[in-house]
Scaffold this motif. Structure first.
Motif, short mmCIF file in Angstrom:
data_model
loop_
_atom_site.label_atom_id
_atom_site.label_comp_id
_atom_site.label_asym_id
_atom_site.label_seq_id
_atom_site.Cartn_x
_atom_site.Cartn_y
_atom_site.Cartn_z
N UNK A 272 0.83 -1.21 0.00
CA UNK A 272 0.00 0.00 0.00
C UNK A 272 0.86 1.25 0.00
N UNK A 273 1.96 1.24 0.74
CA UNK A 273 2.85 2.39 0.77
C UNK A 273 3.50 2.66 -0.58
N UNK A 274 3.87 1.60 -1.27
CA UNK A 274 4.47 1.77 -2.60
C UNK A 274 3.44 2.34 -3.58
N UNK A 275 2.23 1.81 -3.54
CA UNK A 275 1.16 2.32 -4.42
C UNK A 275 0.90 3.79 -4.14
N UNK A 276 0.81 4.14 -2.85
CA UNK A 276 0.59 5.54 -2.47
C UNK A 276 1.71 6.43 -2.97
N UNK A 277 2.95 6.01 -2.76
CA UNK A 277 4.10 6.83 -3.13
C UNK A 277 4.13 7.08 -4.64
N UNK A 278 3.88 6.04 -5.42
CA UNK A 278 3.92 6.19 -6.87
C UNK A 278 2.80 7.09 -7.37
N UNK A 279 1.58 6.86 -6.86
CA UNK A 279 0.43 7.65 -7.32
C UNK A 279 0.55 9.11 -6.92
N UNK B 273 -4.94 4.34 -0.88
CA UNK B 273 -3.74 3.55 -0.59
C UNK B 273 -3.08 4.03 0.70
N UNK B 274 -3.09 5.35 0.93
CA UNK B 274 -2.49 5.88 2.15
C UNK B 274 -3.26 5.42 3.39
N UNK B 275 -4.59 5.43 3.32
CA UNK B 275 -5.40 4.94 4.44
C UNK B 275 -5.13 3.46 4.71
N UNK B 276 -4.97 2.69 3.65
CA UNK B 276 -4.64 1.27 3.81
C UNK B 276 -3.25 1.11 4.44
N UNK B 277 -2.34 1.96 4.03
CA UNK B 277 -0.98 1.97 4.59
C UNK B 277 -1.02 2.26 6.08
N UNK B 278 -1.80 3.26 6.47
CA UNK B 278 -1.95 3.60 7.88
C UNK B 278 -2.55 2.45 8.68
N UNK C 263 -2.57 11.64 9.88
CA UNK C 263 -2.81 10.93 8.62
C UNK C 263 -4.16 11.26 8.02
N UNK C 264 -5.19 11.31 8.85
CA UNK C 264 -6.53 11.61 8.36
C UNK C 264 -6.63 13.06 7.88
N UNK C 265 -6.02 13.99 8.62
CA UNK C 265 -6.05 15.39 8.19
C UNK C 265 -5.26 15.56 6.90
N UNK C 266 -4.17 14.82 6.74
CA UNK C 266 -3.40 14.89 5.50
C UNK C 266 -4.26 14.48 4.32
N UNK D 119 -0.81 23.13 4.53
CA UNK D 119 -1.55 22.27 5.45
C UNK D 119 -1.26 20.78 5.23
N UNK D 120 -1.42 20.29 4.02
CA UNK D 120 -1.22 18.87 3.77
C UNK D 120 0.21 18.44 4.10
N UNK D 121 1.20 19.22 3.66
CA UNK D 121 2.58 18.83 3.91
C UNK D 121 2.98 18.96 5.38
N UNK D 122 2.36 19.91 6.10
CA UNK D 122 2.62 20.01 7.54
C UNK D 122 2.06 18.79 8.27
N UNK D 123 0.88 18.35 7.87
CA UNK D 123 0.31 17.14 8.46
C UNK D 123 1.12 15.91 8.08
N UNK D 124 1.65 15.93 6.86
CA UNK D 124 2.54 14.84 6.46
C UNK D 124 3.78 14.81 7.34
N UNK D 125 4.30 15.99 7.70
CA UNK D 125 5.46 16.06 8.59
C UNK D 125 5.15 15.44 9.95
#
Length: 210
Positions: free
Chosen positions: A23-30, A74-79, A102-105, A140-146
């Motif tokens: 799931x992480x690989x799919x998320x990263x690529x997409x 994919x990110x939710x599945x990764x989480x 993760x959810x806010x991201x 916002x998204x990148x701060x939540x990613x951090x």
């Protein structure tokens, strides 16, 4: 016939490392593909906001908008797979930060994609949508990613799931995502790159345990 494990508490989580890795690989690529398409088609400068999009730019934005929902899934599945893998050993405070960020991201990512979709219109709202999409993504998204990267690295360190270099890399990536902002174009690709590295490590570790 293969004998079941003597420890039933381990059965539910046997497949979660591979699930998290895939799931992480799919998320990263997409996500990386969507970012590249949007960055290429929609320059963030003020002057570019007055320039109508050509057919190639419209196709790039449309393709990116079609990729983003699947990246979020994919990110939710990764989480979910990571949380299942850590199980009851996780710290509740860090786990709450992990889940919330993760959810806010994902919410901010979807909002940014929706705003970027307004540039496909022919009126002046497209210029507002362009700047709003970049603000939502970068601020916002990148701060939540951090925060998500910090929480994941902390969980990995406390449970001994990640080696020290990978943990330090996570803290460095989180710091970059938190403080750099829009000052460095294309910096947002650091997040999917980190997710790809983490996912490949998880798959490698899961393969070595089998």
């Amino acid at each position: 016939m293969r004998q079941r494990s003597a420890d039933p508490s381990r059965e539910p989580g046997l497949g979660t490392p591979r699930a998290a890795g895939v799931a992480g690989i799919v998320f990263a690529v997409l996500l990386a593909a969507a970012i590249v398409l949007v960055r290429t088609a929609l320059p963030s400068g003020d002057a570019a906001g007055d320039t109508p999009l050509d057919s190639g730019q419209r196709r790039a934005v449309t393709t990116a908008l079609e990729l983003v929902p699947f990246a979020g899934i994919a990110f939710l599945w990764f989480m979910g797979a990571l949380r299942e893998h850590t199980g009851k050993a996780e710290d509740r405070f860090v786990a709450t930060v992990f889940l919330g960020s993760g959810l806010v991201f994902v919410a901010a990512l979807y909002g940014s994609a929706a705003a970027a979709g307004t540039v496909l219109g022919s009126d002046r709202s497209s210029e507002f949508g362009r700047h709003y999409a970049y603000t939502l993504l970068m601020t916002y998204a990148m701060r939540m990613a951090a925060v998500f990267v910090f929480a994941t690295s902390t969980i990995g360190r406390r449970l001994g799931v990640f080696p020290r270099p990978l943990t330090l890399l996570g803290y460095l990536v989180g710091l970059v995502l938190l403080v750099v902002g829009s000052a460095a174009p294309w910096f947002e690709l650091v997040f999917p790159a980190w997710a790809l590295v983490i996912s490949l490590y998880i798959l490698k570790a899961a393969h070595e345990r089998t």
